[in-house]
Design a protein around this motif. Structure first.
Motif, short mmCIF file in Angstrom:
data_model
loop_
_atom_site.label_atom_id
_atom_site.label_comp_id
_atom_site.label_asym_id
_atom_site.label_seq_id
_atom_site.Cartn_x
_atom_site.Cartn_y
_atom_site.Cartn_z
N MET A 134 -3.16 12.44 -15.54
CA MET A 134 -2.01 12.25 -14.66
C MET A 134 -2.16 12.98 -13.33
O MET A 134 -1.37 12.76 -12.42
N SER A 135 -3.17 13.84 -13.24
CA SER A 135 -3.44 14.46 -11.95
C SER A 135 -4.18 13.51 -11.01
O SER A 135 -4.33 13.80 -9.83
N GLN A 136 -4.64 12.38 -11.57
CA GLN A 136 -5.36 11.39 -10.77
C GLN A 136 -4.68 10.03 -10.73
O GLN A 136 -4.93 9.23 -9.84
N GLU A 137 -3.79 9.75 -11.68
CA GLU A 137 -3.17 8.44 -11.80
C GLU A 137 -1.84 8.39 -11.05
O GLU A 137 -1.04 9.32 -11.12
N THR A 138 -1.60 7.29 -10.36
CA THR A 138 -0.38 7.15 -9.57
C THR A 138 0.68 6.34 -10.32
O THR A 138 0.40 5.69 -11.34
N LEU A 139 1.89 6.35 -9.77
CA LEU A 139 2.95 5.51 -10.33
C LEU A 139 2.56 4.04 -10.30
O LEU A 139 2.89 3.28 -11.22
N GLN A 140 1.86 3.62 -9.25
CA GLN A 140 1.43 2.23 -9.16
C GLN A 140 0.44 1.89 -10.26
O GLN A 140 0.52 0.83 -10.88
N GLN A 141 -0.48 2.78 -10.53
CA GLN A 141 -1.46 2.53 -11.59
C GLN A 141 -0.77 2.47 -12.94
O GLN A 141 -1.12 1.65 -13.80
N GLN A 142 0.23 3.31 -13.14
CA GLN A 142 0.99 3.25 -14.39
C GLN A 142 1.72 1.92 -14.52
O GLN A 142 1.74 1.31 -15.59
N ASP A 144 6.41 -16.56 -22.18
CA ASP A 144 7.40 -16.04 -23.12
C ASP A 144 7.43 -14.51 -23.10
O ASP A 144 7.68 -13.87 -24.11
N ARG A 145 7.17 -13.93 -21.97
CA ARG A 145 7.27 -12.48 -21.81
C ARG A 145 8.12 -12.20 -20.58
O ARG A 145 8.14 -12.97 -19.62
N SER A 146 8.82 -11.09 -20.60
CA SER A 146 9.56 -10.69 -19.40
C SER A 146 8.61 -9.98 -18.45
O SER A 146 7.50 -9.62 -18.80
N HIS A 147 9.08 -9.78 -17.24
CA HIS A 147 8.20 -9.32 -16.18
C HIS A 147 8.66 -7.97 -15.64
O HIS A 147 9.74 -7.85 -15.07
N VAL A 148 7.85 -6.97 -15.84
CA VAL A 148 8.13 -5.63 -15.33
C VAL A 148 8.12 -5.68 -13.80
O VAL A 148 7.20 -6.22 -13.20
N MET A 149 9.15 -5.11 -13.17
CA MET A 149 9.33 -5.23 -11.73
C MET A 149 9.49 -3.86 -11.07
O MET A 149 9.86 -2.89 -11.72
N GLN A 150 9.24 -3.83 -9.76
CA GLN A 150 9.38 -2.62 -8.96
C GLN A 150 10.38 -2.87 -7.82
O GLN A 150 10.38 -3.94 -7.22
N TYR A 151 11.17 -1.84 -7.51
CA TYR A 151 12.15 -1.94 -6.42
C TYR A 151 12.24 -0.60 -5.70
O TYR A 151 11.83 0.44 -6.20
N GLY A 152 12.81 -0.66 -4.50
CA GLY A 152 13.10 0.56 -3.77
C GLY A 152 11.99 1.00 -2.85
O GLY A 152 11.32 0.18 -2.21
N ASN A 153 11.78 2.30 -2.78
CA ASN A 153 10.82 2.90 -1.86
C ASN A 153 9.41 2.78 -2.42
O ASN A 153 8.99 3.56 -3.27
N MET A 154 8.67 1.81 -1.91
CA MET A 154 7.34 1.56 -2.44
C MET A 154 6.31 2.59 -1.97
O MET A 154 5.18 2.60 -2.44
N GLU A 155 6.70 3.46 -1.04
CA GLU A 155 5.80 4.55 -0.67
C GLU A 155 5.59 5.50 -1.85
O GLU A 155 4.54 6.14 -1.98
N LEU A 156 6.59 5.56 -2.72
CA LEU A 156 6.50 6.48 -3.85
C LEU A 156 5.46 6.04 -4.88
O LEU A 156 5.04 6.87 -5.70
N ILE A 157 5.05 4.79 -4.85
CA ILE A 157 4.06 4.35 -5.82
C ILE A 157 2.72 5.05 -5.62
O ILE A 157 1.87 5.06 -6.52
N LYS A 158 2.54 5.68 -4.47
CA LYS A 158 1.31 6.42 -4.21
C LYS A 158 1.34 7.80 -4.85
O LYS A 158 0.29 8.46 -4.96
#
Length: 506
Positions: free
Chosen positions: A263-271, A285-299
């Motif tokens: 986790m010292s190397q993996e980002t929120l985006q990679q997760q 037949d699967r739901s879709h995991v989604m992202q919202y808000g401040n996408m700068e935080l994925i880094k």
């Protein structure tokens, strides 16, 4: 997203149906084994806060409280003190009469107790939306009951929120009082942002149509990042349901191997990408995991929010997306999953027993409610818009990026008008909140909804007793006996949902 409905077999005569969420597994397992995580990794002198919310009650919703209890255990082991973890749960599961292991809650097959030590911050009648908002805003004077704990965060603090519940377009539930509407949640976020009382916030929401809580609503400049289990218009799906066949494969355990990530190397985006793949993002037949808000935080690195375990430094795992679907058994719509619980409760009760009779009544009551809601909503739509336009109203979905409704007060008003005349929508009827939102967007006012609801429900109540054919439609309840099973005792048919759609016309 796929909501993992893991079966908790406890004896040959009884079982508990617990639920573990893959989205949450990604979070939980990311912090499992991080014994020093929270207090030792806060940045710039800030603290780590967590709010854990189970938005339901009732034993059929075991999964929500089980996941919240599991979350507490992981955070506690990670180093977060109790004063920084605030738990909302109705607390009617551990000692429920149906629990074969009184005082114990588990969240995976043959798992350890996750209930022990969980704070009873806001339980029972105190588990409300108003208290949740007061906690998030740090407003002790607005609390009604409960432990009195609030998020006393400052400008250098990070906040994590996990929320598990039934959802619907534009809202998620709470076990007591009003539902949590998307617009109200965003307004609380706005107050939090304007008060500069946090550095960054991560919100994981596991519910049907969870994306509608943020779609077109959550700004990108508030330092809030949200991940949802499903997009704005789809159900969350479940696997490993009670009685499913085949039983969960051994490679189910792969879902837990993410706790080895560095986790010292993996980002929120990679997760996010890992969770996206594990839930079969590209399959219908699967739901879709989604992202919202401040996408700068994925880094941001996971360690910013969840700490890191040095023992996992440089650990990587590579499994291509093509491998995941073969690991996932067939999925169940979450509203079918609730019915599935009651069906198993009935089918496993001893013949001729009081428990069998009670379970039979519960199942028939659910059946009656489902038909009542289906018919009344369809009739209301026809009254207000005419038959042809009503059909379009029932199916219409706004383009991606737009909020569910323009006037959220209208949506609340129309829902209340319906419920006053026709009864509560409940977990099933809330599937129609998008239809009601479409009514608002079409100019319908509360007075018109009241008149239409009165007409529809008077007619529905007068005809339901005479023309009910006793059919409950659930997708593949018993894989061992095919798609259709007839119950001689109850005269209830169980029909696969695909087939049901051909003849179901409420």
């Amino acid at each position: 997203m796929v909501d993992y409905l893991t079966c908790k077999m406890t004896s040959s005569s009884s079982s508990v149906y617990g639920y573990a969420t893959l989205l949450f597994l990604a979070f939980l397992s990311s912090i499992t084994q991080s014994q020093k995580l929270i207090n030792t990794t806060s940045t710039a002198g800030g603290k780590q806060w967590a709010i854990l919310v189970a938005g339901s009650n009732g034993y059929e919703n075991y999964r929500h409280q089980a996941d919240v209890c599991h979350a507490y255990q992981i955070l506690r082991k990670g180093g977060l003190r109790d004063e920084n973890i605030i738990v909302f749960m109705y607390d009617d599961i551990a000692f429920n009469v149906d629990n074969p292991r009184p005082g114990i809650i588990i969240n995976k097959p043959f798992g350890h107790d996750v209930y022990a030590g969980v704070p009873k911050d806001y339980t029972g009648e105190n588990c409300t939306v108003d208290n949740l908002f007061a906690v998030l805003l740090g407003n002790k004077s607005a609390l009604t009951g409960g432990s009195g704990k609030v998020v006393g965060s400052g400008p250098n603090d990070n906040i994590f929120i996990y929320y598990a519940d039934h959802g619907a377009a534009g809202l998620v539930g709470m076990p007591t009082g009003n539902d949590l509407y998307a617009k109200d949640l965003i307004e609380v976020f706005k107050k939090k942002h304007e008060a500069k009382s946090y550095k960054s916030m991560v919100f994981y929401l596991e519910a049907c149509e969870a994306g509608s809580m943020f779609e077109g609503l959550l700004p990108s400049n508030w330092s809030i990042y949200a991940v949802t289990a499903a997009n704005a218009e789809e159900s969350s799906y479940g696997i490993y349901c009670p009685g499913d066949y085949p039983t969960p494969p051994q490679n189910f355990l792969l879902a837990w191997e993410i706790d080895l990530h560095d986790m010292s190397q993996e980002t929120l985006q990679q997760q996010y990408e890992v969770v996206r793949r594990r839930t079969g993002f590209d399959y219908e037949d699967r739901s879709h995991v989604m992202q919202y808000g401040n996408m700068e935080l994925i880094k941001d690195l996971l360690s910013v929010y969840m700490g890191t375990n040095p023992a996992n430094d440089n650990y990587t795992v590579n499994i291509g997306i093509e491998a995941y679907p073969s690991m996932i058994p067939r999925a169940f719509d979450q509203r079918d999953a609730t019915l599935l619980y009651f069906w198993h409760r009935y089918s496993k009760a001893p013949d001729g027993s009081d428990k069998k009779a009670e379970a039979h009544k519960d199942l028939l009551r659910l059946h009656s409610h489902i038909r009542h809601v289906d018919r009344s909503i369809n009739h209301i739509a026809a009254i207000l818009f005419g038959d042809e336009n009503a059909a379009n109203l029932m199916k219409f979905v706004r383009p991606s990026g737009q909020p569910l409704v323009d006037d959220w007060d209208c949506l609340k008003g129309l829902v209340k008008a319906y419920e006053k005349q026709c009864g509560a929508l409940s977990w099933y009827g809330k599937k129609y909140t998008r239809v009601i939102a479409n009514m608002c967007n079409g100019g319908i006012e509360v007075e018109q909804m009241t008149v239409a609801s009165t007409k529809a429900c008077l007619r529905n109540n007068s005809t339901s007793a005479s023309d009910d054919d006793g059919t409950i439609c659930i997708w593949g309840l018993d894989p061992n006996q095919g798609d259709r099973e007839e119950w001689n005792e109850s005269s209830i048919d169980i029909t696969s949902s695909k087939e049901a759609k051909k003849h179901a016309n409420p």
